[in-house]
Design a protein around this motif. Structure first.
Motif, PDB file in Angstrom:
ATOM      1  N   TRP A  14      80.784  43.584  38.617  1.00 52.08           N
ATOM      2  CA  TRP A  14      79.474  43.730  39.245  1.00 52.08           C
ATOM      3  C   TRP A  14      79.139  45.193  39.511  1.00 52.08           C
ATOM      4  CZ3 TRP A  14      75.974  40.003  39.201  1.00 52.08           C
ATOM      5  CH2 TRP A  14      76.422  38.716  38.917  1.00 52.08           C
ATOM      6  N   GLY A  15      80.106  46.088  39.344  1.00 53.67           N
ATOM      7  CA  GLY A  15      79.872  47.509  39.534  1.00 53.67           C
ATOM      8  C   GLY A  15      79.620  48.284  38.252  1.00 53.67           C
ATOM      9  N   TRP A  16      79.514  47.582  37.122  1.00 51.35           N
ATOM     10  CA  TRP A  16      79.270  48.265  35.858  1.00 51.35           C
ATOM     11  C   TRP A  16      77.946  49.012  35.911  1.00 51.35           C
ATOM     12  CZ3 TRP A  16      80.293  43.622  32.074  1.00 51.35           C
ATOM     13  CH2 TRP A  16      81.670  43.372  32.000  1.00 51.35           C
ATOM     14  N   THR A  17      77.952  50.223  35.387  1.00 50.28           N
ATOM     15  CA  THR A  17      76.714  50.995  35.285  1.00 50.28           C
ATOM     16  C   THR A  17      76.050  50.689  33.944  1.00 50.28           C
ATOM     17  OG1 THR A  17      77.731  52.891  34.180  1.00 50.28           O
ATOM     18  CG2 THR A  17      77.763  52.878  36.619  1.00 50.28           C
ATOM     19  N   TRP A  18      74.763  51.008  33.841  1.00 51.67           N
ATOM     20  CA  TRP A  18      74.087  50.799  32.570  1.00 51.67           C
ATOM     21  C   TRP A  18      74.705  51.665  31.477  1.00 51.67           C
ATOM     22  CZ3 TRP A  18      72.131  47.484  29.685  1.00 51.67           C
ATOM     23  CH2 TRP A  18      71.499  47.842  28.491  1.00 51.67           C
ATOM     24  N   ALA A  19      75.106  52.868  31.811  1.00 54.85           N
ATOM     25  CA  ALA A  19      75.730  53.744  30.802  1.00 54.85           C
ATOM     26  C   ALA A  19      77.009  53.103  30.260  1.00 54.85           C
ATOM     27  CB  ALA A  19      76.018  55.120  31.394  1.00 54.85           C
ATOM     28  N   GLU A  20      77.794  52.478  31.119  1.00 57.79           N
ATOM     29  CA  GLU A  20      79.021  51.801  30.667  1.00 57.79           C
ATOM     30  C   GLU A  20      78.686  50.604  29.785  1.00 57.79           C
ATOM     31  OE1 GLU A  20      82.144  52.668  34.280  1.00 57.79           O
ATOM     32  OE2 GLU A  20      80.568  51.171  34.619  1.00 57.79           O
ATOM     33  N   VAL A  21      77.705  49.829  30.201  1.00 60.92           N
ATOM     34  CA  VAL A  21      77.295  48.664  29.411  1.00 60.92           C
ATOM     35  C   VAL A  21      76.784  49.109  28.052  1.00 60.92           C
ATOM     36  CG1 VAL A  21      75.610  46.773  29.266  1.00 60.92           C
ATOM     37  CG2 VAL A  21      76.843  47.214  31.417  1.00 60.92           C
ATOM     38  N   GLU A  22      75.945  50.135  28.046  1.00 58.21           N
ATOM     39  CA  GLU A  22      75.380  50.640  26.798  1.00 58.21           C
ATOM     40  C   GLU A  22      76.492  51.117  25.850  1.00 58.21           C
ATOM     41  OE1 GLU A  22      71.193  52.801  26.027  1.00 58.21           O
ATOM     42  OE2 GLU A  22      72.545  53.832  27.394  1.00 58.21           O
TER      43      GLU A  22
ATOM     44  N   ASP B 102      60.469  43.389  30.773  1.00 55.52           N
ATOM     45  CA  ASP B 102      60.393  44.840  30.930  1.00 55.52           C
ATOM     46  C   ASP B 102      61.809  45.393  30.759  1.00 55.52           C
ATOM     47  OD1 ASP B 102      61.677  45.326  33.744  1.00 55.52           O
ATOM     48  OD2 ASP B 102      60.266  43.657  34.039  1.00 55.52           O
ATOM     49  N   ALA B 103      61.921  46.695  30.585  1.00 54.42           N
ATOM     50  CA  ALA B 103      63.214  47.325  30.280  1.00 54.42           C
ATOM     51  C   ALA B 103      64.257  47.083  31.369  1.00 54.42           C
ATOM     52  CB  ALA B 103      63.032  48.825  30.047  1.00 54.42           C
ATOM     53  N   ALA B 104      63.877  47.173  32.622  1.00 55.15           N
ATOM     54  CA  ALA B 104      64.839  46.980  33.712  1.00 55.15           C
ATOM     55  C   ALA B 104      65.366  45.548  33.727  1.00 55.15           C
ATOM     56  CB  ALA B 104      64.203  47.331  35.052  1.00 55.15           C
ATOM     57  N   SER B 105      64.495  44.582  33.521  1.00 56.71           N
ATOM     58  CA  SER B 105      64.924  43.177  33.491  1.00 56.71           C
ATOM     59  C   SER B 105      65.847  42.918  32.312  1.00 56.71           C
ATOM     60  CB  SER B 105      63.710  42.251  33.419  1.00 56.71           C
ATOM     61  OG  SER B 105      62.927  42.373  34.585  1.00 56.71           O
ATOM     62  N   GLU B 106      65.526  43.506  31.162  1.00 57.79           N
ATOM     63  CA  GLU B 106      66.376  43.322  29.985  1.00 57.79           C
ATOM     64  C   GLU B 106      67.747  43.963  30.210  1.00 57.79           C
ATOM     65  OE1 GLU B 106      68.246  42.505  26.464  1.00 57.79           O
ATOM     66  OE2 GLU B 106      66.647  41.458  27.511  1.00 57.79           O
ATOM     67  N   ARG B 107      67.797  45.092  30.858  1.00 60.85           N
ATOM     68  CA  ARG B 107      69.093  45.723  31.148  1.00 60.85           C
ATOM     69  C   ARG B 107      69.927  44.824  32.047  1.00 60.85           C
ATOM     70  NH1 ARG B 107      67.884  52.180  32.115  1.00 60.85           N
ATOM     71  NH2 ARG B 107      67.479  52.629  29.920  1.00 60.85           N
ATOM     72  N   ARG B 108      69.297  44.222  33.057  1.00 59.68           N
ATOM     73  CA  ARG B 108      70.032  43.300  33.944  1.00 59.68           C
ATOM     74  C   ARG B 108      70.554  42.104  33.154  1.00 59.68           C
ATOM     75  NH1 ARG B 108      66.072  44.854  37.451  1.00 59.68           N
ATOM     76  NH2 ARG B 108      64.741  43.056  36.998  1.00 59.68           N
ATOM     77  N   GLU B 109      69.706  41.540  32.305  1.00 58.90           N
ATOM     78  CA  GLU B 109      70.141  40.382  31.515  1.00 58.90           C
ATOM     79  C   GLU B 109      71.261  40.755  30.547  1.00 58.90           C
ATOM     80  OE1 GLU B 109      68.068  37.145  30.317  1.00 58.90           O
ATOM     81  OE2 GLU B 109      66.386  37.388  31.700  1.00 58.90           O
ATOM     82  N   THR B 110      71.143  41.907  29.925  1.00 55.87           N
ATOM     83  CA  THR B 110      72.186  42.355  28.997  1.00 55.87           C
ATOM     84  C   THR B 110      73.499  42.543  29.743  1.00 55.87           C
ATOM     85  OG1 THR B 110      70.578  43.400  27.538  1.00 55.87           O
ATOM     86  CG2 THR B 110      72.846  44.189  27.369  1.00 55.87           C
ATOM     87  N   THR B 111      73.448  43.156  30.910  1.00 62.21           N
ATOM     88  CA  THR B 111      74.658  43.353  31.717  1.00 62.21           C
ATOM     89  C   THR B 111      75.256  42.006  32.103  1.00 62.21           C
ATOM     90  OG1 THR B 111      73.814  45.463  32.536  1.00 62.21           O
ATOM     91  CG2 THR B 111      75.563  44.408  33.833  1.00 62.21           C
ATOM     92  N   ASP B 112      74.417  41.071  32.532  1.00 63.32           N
ATOM     93  CA  ASP B 112      74.907  39.737  32.898  1.00 63.32           C
ATOM     94  C   ASP B 112      75.548  39.040  31.701  1.00 63.32           C
ATOM     95  OD1 ASP B 112      74.032  40.100  35.509  1.00 63.32           O
ATOM     96  OD2 ASP B 112      72.219  38.879  35.250  1.00 63.32           O
ATOM     97  N   GLN B 113      74.939  39.194  30.526  1.00 64.37           N
ATOM     98  CA  GLN B 113      75.498  38.570  29.331  1.00 64.37           C
ATOM     99  C   GLN B 113      76.836  39.196  28.944  1.00 64.37           C
ATOM    100  OE1 GLN B 113      74.285  35.718  27.678  1.00 64.37           O
ATOM    101  NE2 GLN B 113      73.160  35.723  29.616  1.00 64.37           N
ATOM    102  N   LEU B 114      76.938  40.511  29.050  1.00 68.22           N
ATOM    103  CA  LEU B 114      78.220  41.166  28.760  1.00 68.22           C
ATOM    104  C   LEU B 114      79.282  40.684  29.737  1.00 68.22           C
ATOM    105  CD1 LEU B 114      79.872  43.138  27.070  1.00 68.22           C
ATOM    106  CD2 LEU B 114      79.126  44.956  28.631  1.00 68.22           C
ATOM    107  N   ARG B 115      78.910  40.550  30.994  1.00 66.63           N
ATOM    108  CA  ARG B 115      79.845  40.051  32.009  1.00 66.63           C
ATOM    109  C   ARG B 115      80.324  38.647  31.634  1.00 66.63           C
ATOM    110  NH1 ARG B 115      76.747  40.558  35.839  1.00 66.63           N
ATOM    111  NH2 ARG B 115      77.457  42.598  36.500  1.00 66.63           N
TER     112      ARG B 115
END
Length: 167
Positions: A56-64, A142-155
């Motif tokens: 839950w502490g992953w940053t967007w840079a780490e996910v990317e 929107d971009a922020a929502s997609e980043r959250r969804e992408t992070t959740d999917q990676l998790r």
């Protein structure tokens, strides 16, 4: 006294280096893998719990950065590819049929053009049609929502992989 995952028998964790490699196969986020190891989980169930909490502490840079190792959905790596990520992706994407390949390819391209990164979804347990519908739905985010969804999917992907790899 060592902790056990069940009353029947203890489930030994891999050694630290092997556990780190396993975590990085689940999600290529080195800080996360190191943080899980730093907590020295004593059992497989504790390792899974720690890994989830710390994810839950992953940053967007780490996910990317982790996305760089994920193949596009529907574009399975060659069977001869020995890379662990590719082998896992082939199994996870088994529900994506060849008939959806063109539509998924178009959705992948549209997603990358709109958001600048691959479309990522937990494919395990989803049909190709469900994946395509999600890809199309997420194009409207929107971009922020997609980043959250992408992070959740990676998790979700990482934790499912970890579940399957730990004893």
């Amino acid at each position: 006294m060592p902790r056990q995952d069940s009353l029947a028998a203890p489930r030994a964790l891999p050694q630290a280096n092997a556990l780190r490699s396993l975590l990085l196969t689940c999600a290529r986020i080195p800080r996360w893998a190191d943080a899980v190891l730093a907590e020295a989980p004593a059992s497989a169930s504790e390792a899974r719990a720690v890994a989830e909490r710390l994810s839950w502490g992953w940053t967007w840079a780490e996910v990317e950065a982790a996305l760089a190792t994920h193949p596009r959905i529907g574009e399975r790596p060659p069977v001869t590819d020995a890379d662990a990520d590719s082998a896992l992706a082939r199994r996870e994407q088994a529900g994506v049929g060849d008939t959806l390949a063109a539509d998924l390819h178009a959705a992948n391209v549209a997603h990358e053009q709109r958001f600048g990164h691959v479309f990522l979804i937990r494919a395990a347990g989803r049909s190709g049609a469900e994946i395509l519908a999600e890809a199309r739905r997420r194009l409207a985010l929107d971009a922020a929502s997609e980043r959250r969804e992408t992070t959740d999917q990676l998790r979700e992907i990482a934790l499912l992989r970890l579940e399957g790899m730990l004893p």
